[in-house]
Design a protein around this motif. Structure first.
Motif, PDB file in Angstrom:
ATOM      1  N   PRO A   2       9.050  41.598  50.054  1.00 27.66           N
ATOM      2  CA  PRO A   2      10.291  41.817  49.302  1.00 27.66           C
ATOM      3  C   PRO A   2      11.015  43.080  49.783  1.00 27.66           C
ATOM      4  O   PRO A   2      10.386  44.051  50.190  1.00 27.66           O
ATOM      5  CB  PRO A   2       9.823  41.959  47.869  1.00 27.66           C
ATOM      6  CG  PRO A   2       8.371  42.253  47.926  1.00 27.66           C
ATOM      7  CD  PRO A   2       7.870  41.741  49.228  1.00 27.66           C
ATOM      8  N   ARG A   3      12.343  43.001  49.736  1.00 26.42           N
ATOM      9  CA  ARG A   3      13.163  44.141  50.129  1.00 26.42           C
ATOM     10  C   ARG A   3      13.216  45.161  49.005  1.00 26.42           C
ATOM     11  O   ARG A   3      13.295  44.809  47.837  1.00 26.42           O
ATOM     12  CB  ARG A   3      14.593  43.691  50.409  1.00 26.42           C
ATOM     13  CG  ARG A   3      14.841  43.504  51.842  1.00 26.42           C
ATOM     14  CD  ARG A   3      16.193  43.022  52.185  1.00 26.42           C
ATOM     15  NE  ARG A   3      17.280  43.511  51.356  1.00 26.42           N
ATOM     16  CZ  ARG A   3      18.538  43.229  51.587  1.00 26.42           C
ATOM     17  NH1 ARG A   3      18.857  42.460  52.590  1.00 26.42           N
ATOM     18  NH2 ARG A   3      19.488  43.684  50.822  1.00 26.42           N
ATOM     19  N   LYS A   4      13.182  46.396  49.384  1.00 26.69           N
ATOM     20  CA  LYS A   4      13.337  47.445  48.385  1.00 26.69           C
ATOM     21  C   LYS A   4      14.818  47.573  48.054  1.00 26.69           C
ATOM     22  O   LYS A   4      15.668  47.535  48.943  1.00 26.69           O
ATOM     23  CB  LYS A   4      12.844  48.782  48.912  1.00 26.69           C
ATOM     24  CG  LYS A   4      11.362  48.907  48.962  1.00 26.69           C
ATOM     25  CD  LYS A   4      10.995  50.320  49.327  1.00 26.69           C
ATOM     26  CE  LYS A   4       9.505  50.514  49.279  1.00 26.69           C
ATOM     27  NZ  LYS A   4       9.153  51.900  49.591  1.00 26.69           N
ATOM     28  N   THR A   5      15.084  47.695  46.806  1.00 27.88           N
ATOM     29  CA  THR A   5      16.463  47.919  46.390  1.00 27.88           C
ATOM     30  C   THR A   5      16.568  49.311  45.802  1.00 27.88           C
ATOM     31  O   THR A   5      15.651  49.788  45.137  1.00 27.88           O
ATOM     32  CB  THR A   5      16.918  46.889  45.354  1.00 27.88           C
ATOM     33  OG1 THR A   5      16.060  46.972  44.226  1.00 27.88           O
ATOM     34  CG2 THR A   5      16.886  45.486  45.919  1.00 27.88           C
TER      35      THR A   5
END
Length: 90
Positions: A2-5
């Motif tokens: 998952p991408r860090k936001t």
């Protein structure tokens, strides 16, 4: 993976009272008036992009007697001018 936001946290605006204190504290010679140089320093302090331009424009906008200084009778209008630009706490 998952991408860090990044979480966006907007900075709070400088209040009228804070602006009042900042401008009063930039009266370097204590004469009760703000010169163009003192205004430039104050606008630099609050994070204006072009502080000398902003100081010149503030003088044109608020200096009612055109003497080149912001004095007590012009001070609230200066606060109004700066508040409209929505400066934020750095």
């Amino acid at each position: 993976m998952p991408r860090k936001t990044k979480t966006y946290h907007p900075r709070p605006r400088i209040s009228r009272e804070q602006l009042r204190l900042i401008f009063r504290n930039h009266d370097d010679n204590g004469d009760g008036r703000l010169s163009s140089a003192e205004l430039t320093q104050a606008f630099h302090y609050i994070g204006a992009l072009l502080p000398s331009f902003r100081a010149c424009h503030a003088l044109l906008y608020t200096d009612s007697d055109r003497d080149g200084f912001i004095d007590e009778k012009d001070f609230e209008q200066l606060i109004d001018y700066a508040e409209k630009r929505q400066y934020t706490v750095i």
